[in-house]
Motif scaffolding. Sequence first.
Motif, PDB file in Angstrom:
ATOM      1  N   GLN A  84       0.832  -1.200   0.000  1.00 37.01           N
ATOM      2  CA  GLN A  84       0.000   0.000   0.000  1.00 37.01           C
ATOM      3  C   GLN A  84       0.869   1.254   0.000  1.00 37.01           C
ATOM      4  O   GLN A  84       0.595   2.220  -0.722  1.00 37.01           O
ATOM      5  CB  GLN A  84      -0.933   0.027   1.212  1.00 37.01           C
ATOM      6  N   LYS A  85       1.914   1.248   0.816  1.00 36.23           N
ATOM      7  CA  LYS A  85       2.823   2.404   0.875  1.00 36.23           C
ATOM      8  C   LYS A  85       3.462   2.663  -0.488  1.00 36.23           C
ATOM      9  O   LYS A  85       3.564   3.815  -0.937  1.00 36.23           O
ATOM     10  CB  LYS A  85       3.907   2.151   1.922  1.00 36.23           C
ATOM     11  N   LYS A  86       3.842   1.596  -1.163  1.00 35.62           N
ATOM     12  CA  LYS A  86       4.437   1.717  -2.495  1.00 35.62           C
ATOM     13  C   LYS A  86       3.446   2.329  -3.480  1.00 35.62           C
ATOM     14  O   LYS A  86       3.795   3.220  -4.271  1.00 35.62           O
ATOM     15  CB  LYS A  86       4.876   0.326  -2.976  1.00 35.62           C
ATOM     16  N   ARG A  87       2.200   1.887  -3.428  1.00 32.23           N
ATOM     17  CA  ARG A  87       1.194   2.386  -4.367  1.00 32.23           C
ATOM     18  C   ARG A  87       0.827   3.838  -4.064  1.00 32.23           C
ATOM     19  O   ARG A  87       0.590   4.631  -4.990  1.00 32.23           O
ATOM     20  CB  ARG A  87      -0.044   1.485  -4.333  1.00 32.23           C
ATOM     21  N   LEU A  88       0.773   4.196  -2.792  1.00 31.38           N
ATOM     22  CA  LEU A  88       0.509   5.590  -2.441  1.00 31.38           C
ATOM     23  C   LEU A  88       1.653   6.479  -2.927  1.00 31.38           C
ATOM     24  O   LEU A  88       1.425   7.592  -3.426  1.00 31.38           O
ATOM     25  CB  LEU A  88       0.330   5.733  -0.930  1.00 31.38           C
ATOM     26  N   ALA A  89       2.881   6.002  -2.786  1.00 31.33           N
ATOM     27  CA  ALA A  89       4.045   6.764  -3.245  1.00 31.33           C
ATOM     28  C   ALA A  89       4.005   6.969  -4.754  1.00 31.33           C
ATOM     29  O   ALA A  89       4.354   8.049  -5.265  1.00 31.33           O
ATOM     30  CB  ALA A  89       5.331   6.044  -2.834  1.00 31.33           C
ATOM     31  N   GLN A  90       3.567   5.961  -5.472  1.00 30.40           N
ATOM     32  CA  GLN A  90       3.469   6.082  -6.933  1.00 30.40           C
ATOM     33  C   GLN A  90       2.468   7.158  -7.331  1.00 30.40           C
ATOM     34  O   GLN A  90       2.682   7.882  -8.302  1.00 30.40           O
ATOM     35  CB  GLN A  90       3.067   4.732  -7.534  1.00 30.40           C
ATOM     36  N   ARG A  91       1.386   7.275  -6.559  1.00 28.78           N
ATOM     37  CA  ARG A  91       0.397   8.312  -6.862  1.00 28.78           C
ATOM     38  C   ARG A  91       0.986   9.706  -6.685  1.00 28.78           C
ATOM     39  O   ARG A  91       0.626  10.640  -7.398  1.00 28.78           O
ATOM     40  CB  ARG A  91      -0.822   8.139  -5.955  1.00 28.78           C
ATOM     41  N   LEU A  92       1.903   9.834  -5.729  1.00 34.48           N
ATOM     42  CA  LEU A  92       2.512  11.144  -5.473  1.00 34.48           C
ATOM     43  C   LEU A  92       3.575  11.501  -6.510  1.00 34.48           C
ATOM     44  O   LEU A  92       4.022  12.645  -6.572  1.00 34.48           O
ATOM     45  CB  LEU A  92       3.126  11.157  -4.077  1.00 34.48           C
ATOM     46  N   GLU A  93       3.978  10.531  -7.305  1.00 30.32           N
ATOM     47  CA  GLU A  93       4.983  10.765  -8.346  1.00 30.32           C
ATOM     48  C   GLU A  93       4.362  11.053  -9.704  1.00 30.32           C
ATOM     49  O   GLU A  93       5.068  11.411 -10.640  1.00 30.32           O
ATOM     50  CB  GLU A  93       5.913   9.553  -8.459  1.00 30.32           C
ATOM     51  N   ARG A  94       3.043  10.897  -9.814  1.00 29.15           N
ATOM     52  CA  ARG A  94       2.392  11.046 -11.120  1.00 29.15           C
ATOM     53  C   ARG A  94       1.265  12.068 -11.046  1.00 29.15           C
ATOM     54  O   ARG A  94       0.261  11.837 -10.348  1.00 29.15           O
ATOM     55  CB  ARG A  94       1.839   9.691 -11.583  1.00 29.15           C
TER      56      ARG A  94
END
Length: 288
Positions: free
Chosen positions: A192-202
């Motif tokens: 989940q942390k990884k997916r949330l981080a990806q949202r903040l990069e795009r």
Amino acid sequence: MSTDSDLPALWSHEPHIHLRFQTGDQIGDIKTNATPGFTGTKADAPALHEERSIRYSELQEMLYANSRAGDNRSVLLVLQGMDTAGKGGIVKHVVGSANPQGISYTSFGKPTEEELAHHYLWRIRNALPKAGHIGVFDRSHYEDVLIVRVHDLVPPDVWGARYDEINAFERELVDGGTAIVKVALFVSLNEQKKRLAQRLERPDKYWKYNPADIDERKLWPKYQQAYQAVLDKTSTDYAPWYVIPCDKKWYSRLAVTELLIDTLKSLNMNWPPPDFDVATEKKRLADA
């Protein structure tokens, strides 16, 4: 569920059997990066998903066609899971591969003032699928024994009584011709942390990011307890829960596709016969 299987060889077990919640199963034992019952790999997923989507779409169209002939049956897919578990991807990539004419979708967020003025099942009843439709609930009536419990929004004796109410409600739906597929999607904290981080990069994913998700992560143990209670108390013979590991999105999408296919097959449908004489209509068309 259906007994005559056209299950692809890459599945070693019927997903509706292998993924069904069993009494005594513990959420803490779920391996969220596993692919239960699937012997293939990620590389096999695209071709298999395309193949099975065609089968699902055919059955969905048959359900819709039968409703035009008076069949009142429908299917309700309930998707429950923490943020980033992949509910939206299943709606888009699995359910969305069928004809949208026969799909109804509802995302249940925070209740409106009007909804709060009614019984918690009021808004759920208003969104139930019509005959011939596959209804999709992105979150559902289970929010009223999950987030309500975790955040102490109502007293325990209030949400505690809802498990039996929900079971009775779903019994009513099944008796009325709605087949229910309840899917509990489980993702790990790290994923989940990884997916949330990806949202903040795009920038194209900012709209999906909610700062409150960080706060909800701190409540993970409470959510685990609430989900355990839901599975323990509301997985019934007529509306069982299916537990799906979701760290691998490709797997969860394949699994839900198979659950939908099996549910539709269990309705034992055929294409409805014509209410006109085919030979006569062919002649009339030729002469037109």
